[in-house]
Design a protein around this motif. Structure first.
Motif, PDB file in Angstrom:
ATOM      1  N   SER A 253      -3.702 -10.897  12.834  1.00 30.19           N
ATOM      2  CA  SER A 253      -3.714  -9.459  13.104  1.00 30.19           C
ATOM      3  C   SER A 253      -4.755  -8.759  12.245  1.00 30.19           C
ATOM      4  O   SER A 253      -4.953  -9.109  11.072  1.00 30.19           O
ATOM      5  N   VAL A 254      -5.393  -7.750  12.844  1.00 32.02           N
ATOM      6  CA  VAL A 254      -6.356  -6.900  12.150  1.00 32.02           C
ATOM      7  C   VAL A 254      -6.030  -5.455  12.500  1.00 32.02           C
ATOM      8  O   VAL A 254      -5.788  -5.134  13.669  1.00 32.02           O
ATOM      9  N   SER A 255      -6.008  -4.572  11.502  1.00 31.22           N
ATOM     10  CA  SER A 255      -5.701  -3.156  11.741  1.00 31.22           C
ATOM     11  C   SER A 255      -6.817  -2.271  11.201  1.00 31.22           C
ATOM     12  O   SER A 255      -7.461  -2.602  10.200  1.00 31.22           O
ATOM     13  N   GLU A 256      -7.009  -1.137  11.867  1.00 21.14           N
ATOM     14  CA  GLU A 256      -7.933  -0.103  11.402  1.00 21.14           C
ATOM     15  C   GLU A 256      -7.161   1.196  11.229  1.00 21.14           C
ATOM     16  O   GLU A 256      -6.381   1.584  12.110  1.00 21.14           O
ATOM     17  N   VAL A 257      -7.364   1.868  10.101  1.00 19.93           N
ATOM     18  CA  VAL A 257      -6.728   3.159   9.852  1.00 19.93           C
ATOM     19  C   VAL A 257      -7.470   4.222  10.652  1.00 19.93           C
ATOM     20  O   VAL A 257      -8.675   4.423  10.474  1.00 19.93           O
TER      21      VAL A 257
ATOM     22  N   HIS B 207       0.835  -1.189   0.000  1.00 23.18           N
ATOM     23  CA  HIS B 207       0.000   0.000   0.000  1.00 23.18           C
ATOM     24  C   HIS B 207       0.877   1.248   0.000  1.00 23.18           C
ATOM     25  O   HIS B 207       1.914   1.302   0.662  1.00 23.18           O
ATOM     26  N   PHE B 208       0.428   2.257  -0.735  1.00 31.42           N
ATOM     27  CA  PHE B 208       1.055   3.570  -0.707  1.00 31.42           C
ATOM     28  C   PHE B 208       0.120   4.524   0.041  1.00 31.42           C
ATOM     29  O   PHE B 208      -1.044   4.199   0.319  1.00 31.42           O
ATOM     30  N   PHE B 209       0.632   5.704   0.350  1.00 30.95           N
ATOM     31  CA  PHE B 209      -0.110   6.608   1.231  1.00 30.95           C
ATOM     32  C   PHE B 209      -1.524   6.873   0.720  1.00 30.95           C
ATOM     33  O   PHE B 209      -2.489   6.862   1.498  1.00 30.95           O
ATOM     34  N   GLU B 210      -1.658   7.089  -0.597  1.00 34.41           N
ATOM     35  CA  GLU B 210      -2.975   7.456  -1.117  1.00 34.41           C
ATOM     36  C   GLU B 210      -3.957   6.288  -1.132  1.00 34.41           C
ATOM     37  O   GLU B 210      -5.154   6.465  -1.436  1.00 34.41           O
ATOM     38  N   ASP B 211      -3.494   5.069  -0.789  1.00 28.92           N
ATOM     39  CA  ASP B 211      -4.371   3.901  -0.763  1.00 28.92           C
ATOM     40  C   ASP B 211      -5.169   3.778   0.531  1.00 28.92           C
ATOM     41  O   ASP B 211      -6.106   2.985   0.612  1.00 28.92           O
ATOM     42  N   TYR B 212      -4.795   4.553   1.552  1.00 30.56           N
ATOM     43  CA  TYR B 212      -5.434   4.408   2.860  1.00 30.56           C
ATOM     44  C   TYR B 212      -6.619   5.353   3.011  1.00 30.56           C
ATOM     45  O   TYR B 212      -6.605   6.482   2.504  1.00 30.56           O
ATOM     46  N   LYS B 213      -7.623   4.894   3.736  1.00 28.26           N
ATOM     47  CA  LYS B 213      -8.813   5.690   4.030  1.00 28.26           C
ATOM     48  C   LYS B 213      -9.125   5.565   5.521  1.00 28.26           C
ATOM     49  O   LYS B 213      -8.970   4.506   6.129  1.00 28.26           O
TER      50      LYS B 213
ATOM     51  N   TRP C 291      -1.733   6.401  10.687  1.00 28.31           N
ATOM     52  CA  TRP C 291      -1.908   5.837  12.025  1.00 28.31           C
ATOM     53  C   TRP C 291      -2.817   4.622  11.923  1.00 28.31           C
ATOM     54  O   TRP C 291      -3.884   4.685  11.288  1.00 28.31           O
ATOM     55  N   VAL C 292      -2.425   3.514  12.533  1.00 29.03           N
ATOM     56  CA  VAL C 292      -3.279   2.326  12.561  1.00 29.03           C
ATOM     57  C   VAL C 292      -3.371   1.791  13.988  1.00 29.03           C
ATOM     58  O   VAL C 292      -2.420   1.883  14.760  1.00 29.03           O
ATOM     59  N   ARG C 293      -4.529   1.257  14.311  1.00 29.24           N
ATOM     60  CA  ARG C 293      -4.705   0.518  15.564  1.00 29.24           C
ATOM     61  C   ARG C 293      -4.768  -0.962  15.195  1.00 29.24           C
ATOM     62  O   ARG C 293      -5.618  -1.370  14.391  1.00 29.24           O
ATOM     63  N   THR C 294      -3.854  -1.735  15.762  1.00 30.98           N
ATOM     64  CA  THR C 294      -3.734  -3.147  15.423  1.00 30.98           C
ATOM     65  C   THR C 294      -4.114  -4.011  16.614  1.00 30.98           C
ATOM     66  O   THR C 294      -3.740  -3.721  17.754  1.00 30.98           O
ATOM     67  N   ARG C 295      -4.860  -5.088  16.331  1.00 34.37           N
ATOM     68  CA  ARG C 295      -5.188  -6.081  17.351  1.00 34.37           C
ATOM     69  C   ARG C 295      -4.621  -7.427  16.933  1.00 34.37           C
ATOM     70  O   ARG C 295      -4.734  -7.838  15.769  1.00 34.37           O
TER      71      ARG C 295
END
Length: 342
Positions: free
Chosen positions: A106-110, A8-14, A125-129
């Motif tokens: 693992s699961v992450s949320e942006v 992923h590149f920066f513009e791919d994240y939401k 920034w991501v929160r990972t569980r």
């Protein structure tokens, strides 16, 4: 159809995007042996089933940082494959021990995005569980990463910077079920110093040092299935393969045994920064500062908040210069909670 993954590149994240990371990993007893071969890790709770049982646990868990590395490694192909640098951590909590035979995914949320002023990179920034085979979370944390853009002309997203706790309270910490240090054996643990022997503001020079070897770093990074290009591909960073920051964390934590042998379990990560890059050939040393102490409801168990600093030499206890920036010898500044017998 594109078959390979370029990351992923920066513009791919939401914002709000949820990423379920491949590949689940079953950890075994070999995980502990290899971890202890890579680092001078000697904390008794993670070395002996009998010691762990005497402390109320069913058996010796996998080292807390080994569990962190497994969970972290799953996220790399989706979060930091195209990263310039891993910038920091916050709100990390170990929610329950990981034992041999557990399977982790693992699961992450942006939760945050901010394009940098150069227009070529941005911070994600991501929160990972980390989740085990029965669907229970064993670990969660926030990290932020500087990631390259694929297209510098791609529009910048709306800036969202998450509001994160500077410090976890003792009430935020999860103490493993059954943990009891009432009959703790200080002789077997290796040092007599208990929770009450440490003073807030006290600093500890851990004395020992370990030279980082290229081969050991490569083994460790592959063990955690961390695929970040900067750790393997010299064409990506010609000045040298960047040592995985987790390798530095584990080395510094292991060195801290000398002076903090009874800081047995890491249960909270308040913050952390990889202050300067680490390359093979550097000798890592470490020092700690006691930031806080709090009682807990578990029998014989106290919580101690520690700053762990890894350096590549120089005088201990010197963290920042007069300009407020980290000294050039500082590699890691980590703020964490550990559990210790009172």
């Amino acid at each position: 159809m594109q078959k390979t993954n370029s990351g992923h590149f920066f513009e791919d994240y939401k914002i709000g995007q949820v990423i379920a990371h491949a590949v689940p990993r079953t950890v075994g007893e070999g995980e502990r042996a290899l971890y202890h071969a890579l680092y001078p890790a000697r904390h008794a709770l993670y070395s002996s089933d009998e010691f762990a049982r005497d402390c109320g646990l069913p058996e010796s868990p996998i080292d807390d940082l080994a569990a962190f590395h497994v969970v972290f490694g799953k996220t790399v192909p989706d979060v930091s494959l195209n990263a310039v640098a891993n910038l920091g951590y916050a709100e990390g909590r170990w929610l329950q021990p990981v034992f041999a035979g557990d399977t982790l995914r693992s699961v992450s949320e942006v939760i945050g995005l901010k394009q940098n002023s150069n227009g070529k990179t941005g911070v994600v920034w991501v929160r990972t569980r980390g989740i085990n085979q029965v669907g229970k979370a064993v670990l969660d944390y926030v990290r932020w990463v500087m990631v390259r853009k694929r297209d510098v002309d791609a529009p910048a997203p709306e800036t969202v910077v998450p509001d994160l706790k500077q410090v976890l309270s003792v009430d935020d910490l999860v103490i493993p079920e059954g943990l009891d240090f009432s009959d703790y054996d200080f002789n077997l643990a290796g040092e007599p110093h208990r929770w009450g022997d440490y003073e807030i503001g006290e600093t500890i020079d851990h004395v020992d040092g370990v030279t980082i070897e290229e081969a050991e770093h490569m083994i460790a990074t592959r063990l955690w299935q961390n695929t970040a290009k900067v750790h393997f591909d010299l064409t990506f960073r010609p000045e040298g393969r960047l040592i995985y920051g987790g390798h530095v964390i584990s080395m510094a934590r292991a060195l801290s045994f000398n002076g903090l042998a009874n800081a047995q379990m890491i249960v909270g990560l308040n913050g952390g920064a990889h202050a300067n890059p680490c390359f093979s050939g550097l000798t890592i040393k470490a020092w700690s500062e006691v930031l806080d102490k709090q009682p807990t409801s578990a029998p014989g168990v106290g919580a101690i908040r520690l700053r762990l600093v890894a350096t590549k030499g120089g005088d201990p206890f010197e963290l920042r210069g007069e300009d407020g920036k980290y000294n050039k010898d500082v590699l890691l500044d980590l703020d964490y909670w550990a559990l210790m017998p009172v």
